[in-house]
Design an enzyme around this catalytic site. Sequence first.
Site, PDB file in Angstrom:
ATOM      1  N   ILE A 156      -2.122 -12.235  29.251  1.00 22.08           N
ATOM      2  CA  ILE A 156      -3.540 -12.502  29.000  1.00 22.08           C
ATOM      3  C   ILE A 156      -4.013 -13.688  29.838  1.00 22.08           C
ATOM      4  O   ILE A 156      -5.059 -13.625  30.491  1.00 22.08           O
ATOM      5  CB  ILE A 156      -3.780 -12.732  27.493  1.00 22.08           C
ATOM      6  CG1 ILE A 156      -3.509 -11.425  26.730  1.00 22.08           C
ATOM      7  CG2 ILE A 156      -5.206 -13.219  27.226  1.00 22.08           C
ATOM      8  CD1 ILE A 156      -3.549 -11.543  25.224  1.00 22.08           C
ATOM      9  N   GLU A 263      -4.847 -14.448   7.169  1.00 24.63           N
ATOM     10  CA  GLU A 263      -5.959 -13.531   7.408  1.00 24.63           C
ATOM     11  C   GLU A 263      -6.067 -12.563   6.234  1.00 24.63           C
ATOM     12  O   GLU A 263      -5.039 -12.168   5.670  1.00 24.63           O
ATOM     13  CB  GLU A 263      -5.738 -12.775   8.720  1.00 24.63           C
ATOM     14  CG  GLU A 263      -5.709 -13.735   9.914  1.00 24.63           C
ATOM     15  CD  GLU A 263      -5.518 -13.057  11.278  1.00 24.63           C
ATOM     16  OE1 GLU A 263      -5.292 -11.829  11.315  1.00 24.63           O
ATOM     17  OE2 GLU A 263      -5.588 -13.771  12.299  1.00 24.63           O
ATOM     18  N   HIS A 286      -9.988 -11.279  14.170  1.00 29.14           N
ATOM     19  CA  HIS A 286      -8.807 -10.815  14.915  1.00 29.14           C
ATOM     20  C   HIS A 286      -9.090  -9.493  15.651  1.00 29.14           C
ATOM     21  O   HIS A 286      -8.351  -8.516  15.514  1.00 29.14           O
ATOM     22  CB  HIS A 286      -7.605 -10.647  13.983  1.00 29.14           C
ATOM     23  CG  HIS A 286      -6.290 -10.759  14.704  1.00 29.14           C
ATOM     24  ND1 HIS A 286      -5.171 -11.291  14.140  1.00 29.14           N
ATOM     25  CD2 HIS A 286      -5.921 -10.416  15.964  1.00 29.14           C
ATOM     26  CE1 HIS A 286      -4.170 -11.254  15.009  1.00 29.14           C
ATOM     27  NE2 HIS A 286      -4.610 -10.721  16.131  1.00 29.14           N
ATOM     28  N   ILE A 287     -10.162  -9.512  16.427  1.00 26.95           N
ATOM     29  CA  ILE A 287     -10.574  -8.286  17.133  1.00 26.95           C
ATOM     30  C   ILE A 287     -10.422  -8.410  18.647  1.00 26.95           C
ATOM     31  O   ILE A 287     -10.928  -7.580  19.389  1.00 26.95           O
ATOM     32  CB  ILE A 287     -12.054  -7.936  16.833  1.00 26.95           C
ATOM     33  CG1 ILE A 287     -12.946  -9.179  17.037  1.00 26.95           C
ATOM     34  CG2 ILE A 287     -12.209  -7.366  15.425  1.00 26.95           C
ATOM     35  CD1 ILE A 287     -14.372  -8.857  17.341  1.00 26.95           C
ATOM     36  N   GLY A 288      -9.692  -9.465  19.080  1.00 30.62           N
ATOM     37  CA  GLY A 288      -9.543  -9.672  20.526  1.00 30.62           C
ATOM     38  C   GLY A 288      -9.109  -8.413  21.245  1.00 30.62           C
ATOM     39  O   GLY A 288      -9.625  -8.064  22.299  1.00 30.62           O
TER      40      GLY A 288
HETATM   41  P1  NAI Z   1       2.804 -13.264  26.975  1.00 30.68           P
HETATM   42  O1  NAI Z   1       4.107 -13.300  26.289  1.00 30.68           O
HETATM   43  O2  NAI Z   1       2.610 -12.387  28.161  1.00 30.68           O
HETATM   44  O3  NAI Z   1       2.391 -14.766  27.429  1.00 30.68           O
HETATM   45  C1  NAI Z   1       2.584 -15.894  26.643  1.00 30.68           C
HETATM   46  C2  NAI Z   1       2.804 -17.074  27.581  1.00 30.68           C
HETATM   47  O4  NAI Z   1       2.787 -18.272  26.822  1.00 30.68           O
HETATM   48  C3  NAI Z   1       4.157 -17.031  28.283  1.00 30.68           C
HETATM   49  O5  NAI Z   1       3.968 -17.176  29.671  1.00 30.68           O
HETATM   50  C4  NAI Z   1       4.914 -18.223  27.679  1.00 30.68           C
HETATM   51  O6  NAI Z   1       5.831 -18.810  28.587  1.00 30.68           O
HETATM   52  C5  NAI Z   1       3.768 -19.147  27.347  1.00 30.68           C
HETATM   53  N1  NAI Z   1       4.066 -20.145  26.322  1.00 30.68           N
HETATM   54  C6  NAI Z   1       4.698 -19.984  25.145  1.00 30.68           C
HETATM   55  N2  NAI Z   1       4.719 -21.128  24.449  1.00 30.68           N
HETATM   56  C7  NAI Z   1       4.057 -22.038  25.204  1.00 30.68           C
HETATM   57  C8  NAI Z   1       3.757 -23.406  25.029  1.00 30.68           C
HETATM   58  N3  NAI Z   1       4.122 -24.050  23.910  1.00 30.68           N
HETATM   59  N4  NAI Z   1       3.084 -24.028  26.003  1.00 30.68           N
HETATM   60  C9  NAI Z   1       2.710 -23.377  27.137  1.00 30.68           C
HETATM   61  N5  NAI Z   1       2.994 -22.089  27.364  1.00 30.68           N
HETATM   62  C10 NAI Z   1       3.652 -21.421  26.414  1.00 30.68           C
HETATM   63  O7  NAI Z   1       1.746 -12.912  25.850  1.00 30.68           O
HETATM   64  P2  NAI Z   1       0.306 -12.254  26.010  1.00 30.68           P
HETATM   65  O8  NAI Z   1       0.406 -10.784  26.003  1.00 30.68           O
HETATM   66  O9  NAI Z   1      -0.397 -12.916  27.125  1.00 30.68           O
HETATM   67  O10 NAI Z   1      -0.354 -12.684  24.620  1.00 30.68           O
HETATM   68  C11 NAI Z   1      -0.695 -14.047  24.375  1.00 30.68           C
HETATM   69  C12 NAI Z   1      -1.041 -14.241  22.923  1.00 30.68           C
HETATM   70  O11 NAI Z   1      -2.186 -13.461  22.586  1.00 30.68           O
HETATM   71  C13 NAI Z   1       0.061 -13.834  21.952  1.00 30.68           C
HETATM   72  O12 NAI Z   1       0.186 -14.820  20.961  1.00 30.68           O
HETATM   73  C14 NAI Z   1      -0.463 -12.558  21.321  1.00 30.68           C
HETATM   74  O13 NAI Z   1       0.021 -12.385  20.025  1.00 30.68           O
HETATM   75  C15 NAI Z   1      -1.949 -12.830  21.326  1.00 30.68           C
HETATM   76  N6  NAI Z   1      -2.770 -11.611  21.249  1.00 30.68           N
HETATM   77  C16 NAI Z   1      -3.903 -11.658  20.464  1.00 30.68           C
HETATM   78  C17 NAI Z   1      -4.715 -10.553  20.354  1.00 30.68           C
HETATM   79  C18 NAI Z   1      -5.947 -10.607  19.527  1.00 30.68           C
HETATM   80  O14 NAI Z   1      -6.391  -9.573  19.035  1.00 30.68           O
HETATM   81  N7  NAI Z   1      -6.554 -11.750  19.387  1.00 30.68           N
HETATM   82  C19 NAI Z   1      -4.381  -9.273  21.007  1.00 30.68           C
HETATM   83  C20 NAI Z   1      -3.240  -9.377  21.900  1.00 30.68           C
HETATM   84  C21 NAI Z   1      -2.454 -10.504  21.971  1.00 30.68           C
END
Ligand code: NAI
Length: 403
Positions: A156, A263, A286-288
Amino acid sequence: MTDTAPRVLLLEQIHPEAEAILRSAGFDVESIGRALDEDELVSRVGDISLIGLRSKTHITQRVLDAAPHLVGIGAFCIGTNQIDLDAASERGITVFNAPFSNTRSVVELAIAEIISMTRRLTEKNALMHDGVWDKSADGAHEVRGRTLGIIGYGNIGTQLSVLGENLGMKVLYYDTADKLALGNARGCGSMKELLTASDIVTLHVDGRASNDLLFGEAQFAAMRQGSLFLNLSRGFVVDYAALRAHIESGHIAGAAVDVFPVEPKGRGDEFVSELRGLPNVILTPHIGGSTEEAQEDIGRFVAGKFRDFVLDGATAMSVNLPGLALPQVPGTSRLVIIHHNVPGVMATINGVLAEHKVNVEAQLLGTRGALGYVLTDVSAAYTDEMLDELRALPETVRLRVLR
Ligand code: NAI
């Protein structure tokens, strides 16, 4: 192809694209619009090879014990907490999910919120609904030229980096892992460096336990006067009481929050949060990732994984098995063996083949934790006796034959 059409059970209103893909692969699909509880699952999974679910159906050891033919579980979503992964692995059952089908949807919401806050749309909109015509440019800005600070530069974060630059923003990011900087984005050596240099700070870290309250009083205090904050990652990552204090003091000019530590369970349940009632805070349930496009892509993605796994033994991007894909040698049969990852196991398996004078035409092995996964293409001249011997090896967790 296996001898009989694999039986698939799809639950929780998975997008029809999934059923279409599986049917066109020759699978026998039953779709049920709701989640099933444990007892219902136990009574239904006896002849099921593949089960697809979203977040509300729980796959427990008891369910797995009632499903002797189950080879794959598809989480048609991102999270896999609803599945007992260890128990599935022990039984040689492969789990798939859709880790980036909704990435773009989250990014588009973040962009919409960044522009909305920068133009103070939420406040203008509320005033208009109250009959107030407040035409003024005060406090309204363009996003062009502003500095966007992205914490967590994964699927993301990187996608947001690209779209943010397309809108003319300068992009900074901070990630605990080494990441390739896209476009003109610049990595920061510390979170503090990012916080002090950004007009907009947005969190996209993953849900690892160590990120609990990653962002609190000290981090908000380090942000620039009048900056904006977004969290569309996980609720437990942020101390929202600290955010409220910084919004009320005017230090943070606005926030957009999509995820919360607790939630509501279902539609219509009351939403309780310290962030309610703040005019310059955008709250979303939570609709991202919740768009029709994302749902369709999830259906297509996981159904494709099921099809390729059953027909070819491919495990690319499996949650619990090593990811393997091997083009099948024409005129061969493929033995798909999930085994305990112990020394000498390949010699044992190949020893059985050699004993039965079966030639190996191609072979690919991967291991992950306690499990190994090997695809072996063999000349067709093998016997049921040889298969029984392979199945009976103490190292074998599961054997499938693809003809
Ligand atoms: P991803 O796993 O591809 O990326 C997460 C990144 O965060 C990784 O590069 C990791 O190294 C980094 N990271 C982890 N802890 C860290 C810290 N303390 N400081 C700095 N960097 C750190 O995950 P993705 O797919 O990009 O998703 C990101 C977040 O978005 C997840 O928590 C996921 O659950 C959430 N999400 C939320 C949605 C929503 O509906 N709001 C929908 C999809 C995902």
